[in-house]
Design an enzyme around this catalytic site. Sequence first.
Site, PDB file in Angstrom:
ATOM      1  N   SER A   1       4.204   2.518   8.161  1.00 24.10           N
ATOM      2  CA  SER A   1       3.904   1.466   7.198  1.00 24.10           C
ATOM      3  C   SER A   1       5.138   1.024   6.434  1.00 24.10           C
ATOM      4  O   SER A   1       6.001   1.834   6.083  1.00 24.10           O
ATOM      5  CB  SER A   1       2.876   1.968   6.184  1.00 24.10           C
ATOM      6  OG  SER A   1       1.582   1.870   6.687  1.00 24.10           O
ATOM      7  N   GLY A   2       5.198  -0.274   6.172  1.00 26.37           N
ATOM      8  CA  GLY A   2       6.294  -0.814   5.396  1.00 26.37           C
ATOM      9  C   GLY A   2       7.546  -1.066   6.193  1.00 26.37           C
ATOM     10  O   GLY A   2       8.461  -1.767   5.742  1.00 26.37           O
TER      11      GLY A   2
ATOM     12  N   ASP B   1       0.049  -7.641   1.589  1.00 25.83           N
ATOM     13  CA  ASP B   1       0.522  -6.252   1.658  1.00 25.83           C
ATOM     14  C   ASP B   1       2.044  -6.251   1.685  1.00 25.83           C
ATOM     15  O   ASP B   1       2.677  -5.986   2.715  1.00 25.83           O
ATOM     16  CB  ASP B   1      -0.068  -5.574   2.893  1.00 25.83           C
ATOM     17  CG  ASP B   1       0.127  -4.060   2.884  1.00 25.83           C
ATOM     18  OD1 ASP B   1       0.608  -3.538   1.852  1.00 25.83           O
ATOM     19  OD2 ASP B   1      -0.205  -3.412   3.887  1.00 25.83           O
TER      20      ASP B   1
ATOM     21  N   HIS C   1       0.818  -1.218   0.000  1.00 27.36           N
ATOM     22  CA  HIS C   1       0.000   0.000   0.000  1.00 27.36           C
ATOM     23  C   HIS C   1       0.853   1.270   0.000  1.00 27.36           C
ATOM     24  O   HIS C   1       0.346   2.354  -0.273  1.00 27.36           O
ATOM     25  CB  HIS C   1      -0.982  -0.004   1.182  1.00 27.36           C
ATOM     26  CG  HIS C   1      -0.381   0.306   2.519  1.00 27.36           C
ATOM     27  ND1 HIS C   1      -0.052  -0.672   3.426  1.00 27.36           N
ATOM     28  CD2 HIS C   1      -0.074   1.480   3.104  1.00 27.36           C
ATOM     29  CE1 HIS C   1       0.442  -0.109   4.513  1.00 27.36           C
ATOM     30  NE2 HIS C   1       0.441   1.202   4.347  1.00 27.36           N
TER      31      HIS C   1
END
Length: 268
Positions: free
Chosen positions: A218-219, A124, A76
Amino acid sequence: MLRLVLLTVLASLALAVPRPEPRYMENVERVVGGEEVNARGAWPWQISLQWKSDSGYRHTCGGTLVTRDWVMTAAHCVDSDRVWRVVLGEHSFNTNEGTEQIREVSKVVIHSKWDPTNVAAGFDIAMIQLSKPATLNPYVLLGALPEPDEVLLHEHPCYLTGWGLTETGGSISNTLKQALLPVVDHATCTTDDWWGSTVQESMVCAGGGADSGCNGDSGGPLNCRVEGKYVVHGIASFVSSMGCNAPQKPTVFTRVSSYIDWMAEAMA
């Protein structure tokens, strides 16, 4: 900084107890709770993924350097049409410390089953190829990956690192942070008063108390100490829309051990 992304969970989450919808931990900056990382190079595989805006580049997500040429992050983070760059050896966005390495992005490989409208389905994960190999040194090193399908036990100690929000809707910090997030096993995390069926076996839960990931993390890696060294077991994916550190809604990560074969194919 950027807009917050809210996703509605699919009908598969229709349980007896209503579920909070997950929210991506992207955009803006830093770990909720935790502490600032005092030493440069403490997490040398951590990268800052940045996108180009009119005023320069802005941090949006974290990631993990897994080879000199490739970075692992969340799907994402890179499923929009933007110009990206990766900064390695970063610590504070306010200071040029001389340890930074900036790389343009030559290729992005997103898992073919990733559905941006359904974060609860999983997948994801994405791989980013750097335009030029990283130079390894004490501030830029490769993250260790788990064995395929390896699963950690309940309450195994792990650290989330990143530049995400300090609290839900909170202020930005420019310094890398870390937060101790013990693993919440799948059996616990999928009970009705936790995440329920939102969490798949290809995910790992960690935290669930005062400390958590938040928008901007995120990530980034979930770093877990295994046999004397830190291994990246998770990719920060989503949190509850009720708040980044909502009780019994631990931060949810893509389980790296579920995608070892896919990563090898993506980098090939």
